[in-house]
Scaffold this motif. Sequence first.
Motif, mmCIF file in Angstrom:
data_model
loop_
_atom_site.group_PDB
_atom_site.id
_atom_site.type_symbol
_atom_site.label_atom_id
_atom_site.label_comp_id
_atom_site.label_asym_id
_atom_site.label_seq_id
_atom_site.Cartn_x
_atom_site.Cartn_y
_atom_site.Cartn_z
ATOM 1 N N ALA A 251 0.848 -1.200 0.000
ATOM 2 C CA ALA A 251 0.000 0.000 0.000
ATOM 3 C C ALA A 251 0.877 1.241 0.000
ATOM 4 N N SER A 252 0.358 2.323 -0.571
ATOM 5 C CA SER A 252 1.087 3.597 -0.597
ATOM 6 C C SER A 252 0.509 4.544 0.441
ATOM 7 N N PHE A 253 1.395 5.354 1.035
ATOM 8 C CA PHE A 253 0.992 6.321 2.060
ATOM 9 C C PHE A 253 1.550 7.695 1.703
ATOM 10 N N ARG A 254 0.912 8.725 2.203
ATOM 11 C CA ARG A 254 1.373 10.087 1.943
ATOM 12 C C ARG A 254 2.710 10.354 2.608
ATOM 13 N N GLU A 255 2.978 9.646 3.722
ATOM 14 C CA GLU A 255 4.219 9.858 4.477
ATOM 15 C C GLU A 255 4.463 8.661 5.373
ATOM 16 N N CYS A 256 5.721 8.373 5.627
ATOM 17 C CA CYS A 256 6.079 7.334 6.589
ATOM 18 C C CYS A 256 7.080 7.910 7.584
ATOM 19 N N ILE A 257 6.801 7.756 8.869
ATOM 20 C CA ILE A 257 7.679 8.244 9.933
ATOM 21 C C ILE A 257 8.102 7.059 10.795
ATOM 22 N N ILE A 258 9.401 6.929 11.043
ATOM 23 C CA ILE A 258 9.932 5.904 11.949
ATOM 24 C C ILE A 258 10.608 6.606 13.122
ATOM 25 N N MET A 259 10.261 6.192 14.334
ATOM 26 C CA MET A 259 10.833 6.806 15.529
ATOM 27 C C MET A 259 11.195 5.743 16.559
ATOM 28 N N ASN A 260 12.229 6.032 17.341
ATOM 29 C CA ASN A 260 12.589 5.204 18.481
ATOM 30 C C ASN A 260 11.682 5.573 19.653
ATOM 31 N N THR A 261 11.284 4.594 20.450
ATOM 32 C CA THR A 261 10.387 4.861 21.563
ATOM 33 C C THR A 261 11.086 5.629 22.685
ATOM 34 N N ARG A 262 10.308 6.435 23.376
ATOM 35 C CA ARG A 262 10.780 7.091 24.590
ATOM 36 C C ARG A 262 10.492 6.179 25.783
ATOM 37 N N GLY A 263 10.397 6.743 26.974
ATOM 38 C CA GLY A 263 10.397 5.940 28.182
ATOM 39 C C GLY A 263 9.223 5.000 28.377
ATOM 40 N N VAL A 264 8.011 5.531 28.380
ATOM 41 C CA VAL A 264 6.849 4.688 28.664
ATOM 42 C C VAL A 264 6.681 3.615 27.597
ATOM 43 N N SER A 265 6.803 4.016 26.334
ATOM 44 C CA SER A 265 6.676 3.045 25.250
ATOM 45 C C SER A 265 7.789 2.006 25.312
ATOM 46 N N SER A 266 8.989 2.421 25.689
ATOM 47 C CA SER A 266 10.095 1.469 25.832
ATOM 48 C C SER A 266 9.810 0.470 26.945
ATOM 49 N N MET A 267 9.186 0.939 28.017
ATOM 50 C CA MET A 267 8.893 0.063 29.146
ATOM 51 C C MET A 267 7.932 -1.048 28.746
ATOM 52 N N TYR A 268 6.883 -0.682 28.005
ATOM 53 C CA TYR A 268 5.886 -1.678 27.625
ATOM 54 C C TYR A 268 6.280 -2.476 26.388
ATOM 55 N N ALA A 269 6.956 -1.856 25.437
ATOM 56 C CA ALA A 269 7.352 -2.577 24.224
ATOM 57 C C ALA A 269 8.516 -3.514 24.489
ATOM 58 N N ASN A 270 9.342 -3.159 25.457
ATOM 59 C CA ASN A 270 10.563 -3.918 25.762
ATOM 60 C C ASN A 270 11.508 -3.912 24.552
ATOM 61 N N ASP A 271 12.740 -4.298 24.820
ATOM 62 C CA ASP A 271 13.782 -4.273 23.788
ATOM 63 C C ASP A 271 13.343 -5.088 22.568
ATOM 64 N N GLY A 272 13.315 -4.445 21.397
ATOM 65 C CA GLY A 272 12.996 -5.159 20.166
ATOM 66 C C GLY A 272 11.559 -5.014 19.691
ATOM 67 N N GLY A 273 10.689 -4.381 20.478
ATOM 68 C CA GLY A 273 9.287 -4.240 20.101
ATOM 69 C C GLY A 273 9.073 -3.270 18.939
ATOM 70 N N VAL A 274 8.045 -3.539 18.140
ATOM 71 C CA VAL A 274 7.701 -2.678 17.003
ATOM 72 C C VAL A 274 6.202 -2.379 17.041
ATOM 73 N N ILE A 275 5.850 -1.097 16.883
ATOM 74 C CA ILE A 275 4.458 -0.651 16.931
ATOM 75 C C ILE A 275 4.141 0.086 15.639
ATOM 76 N N VAL A 276 2.986 -0.212 15.052
ATOM 77 C CA VAL A 276 2.567 0.420 13.802
ATOM 78 C C VAL A 276 1.201 1.057 14.002
#
Length: 278
Positions: A251-276
């Motif tokens: 699928a095509s999108f108008r924009e794609c942004i990739i970011m590293n998680t900050r604190g809270v997201s890092s806590m729940y995602a744990n090392d290696g987690g990916v969220i879309v």
Amino acid sequence: MSYKIILDSCGELPENLLGDERFERVPLGLEVGDYQILDDDNFNQAEFLQKVAECPTCPKSSCPSPERFMESCMAPVDHVYIVTLSAPLSGSYNSAELGRKLYLEKYGSKQIHVINSQSASGGETQIALKLAELEEEGLPFEEITARIEQFRDELNTYFVLDNLETLRKNGRLTGVKALVASTLNIKPVMGADKGEIIQKGQAIGIKKALGKLAELAASEARNTPEKRLVITHCNAPQRAELVRDLILARASFRECIIMNTRGVSSMYANDGGVIVTL
């Protein structure tokens, strides 16, 4: 009209907006055993993940106080928007709502709207960026609030984690009836339903699970050329890029942004987690 968009710190911001006065991140507290920090600009992901790996107890987070949200509402602007973690997952939304009421009681009228993202991480990012677009169009406050709620309802969130223990031990998987045994290396593909975490699929091994995530995300998305694809990852840029490429192949999108998680997201995602979110 002038405006301010406030996110609790589970929401990431692209680097080009980190110094933008239109945006503010209100930090949640993080606790790993005796180690306590705020999820603010001083957050060190590598140090935090090491602390989590070494600590026998489960990390925890605490939402900002109503008074802290009230302080953010004092910005000299006409419109204030507060975007929070999914209400079923955190007390941040209720705290922000109380902060809004405290401001109105103390300082009088101001147009303030609190949005329960029904998501986290990149979901909050999506809503914040959409709010800025609607404001820059010069739309009335009432129209913006109505349109952002509809936008929120149409957002989809997916994630694959190497480790679901933090979510499970903190009671964030109550909507998941059963999880497959981790000893079989079966990775669940998770999603959200009105802010509750649900299981949408599974695969053997992380690479196949990421492929399943990409397949689900692309197949369930609608009107993608008008949408923004936001991928957040916890110390896993190559996985994030893999997922991006797999989704964009479908699928095509108008924009794609990739970011590293900050604190809270890092806590729940744990090392290696990916969220879309899309």
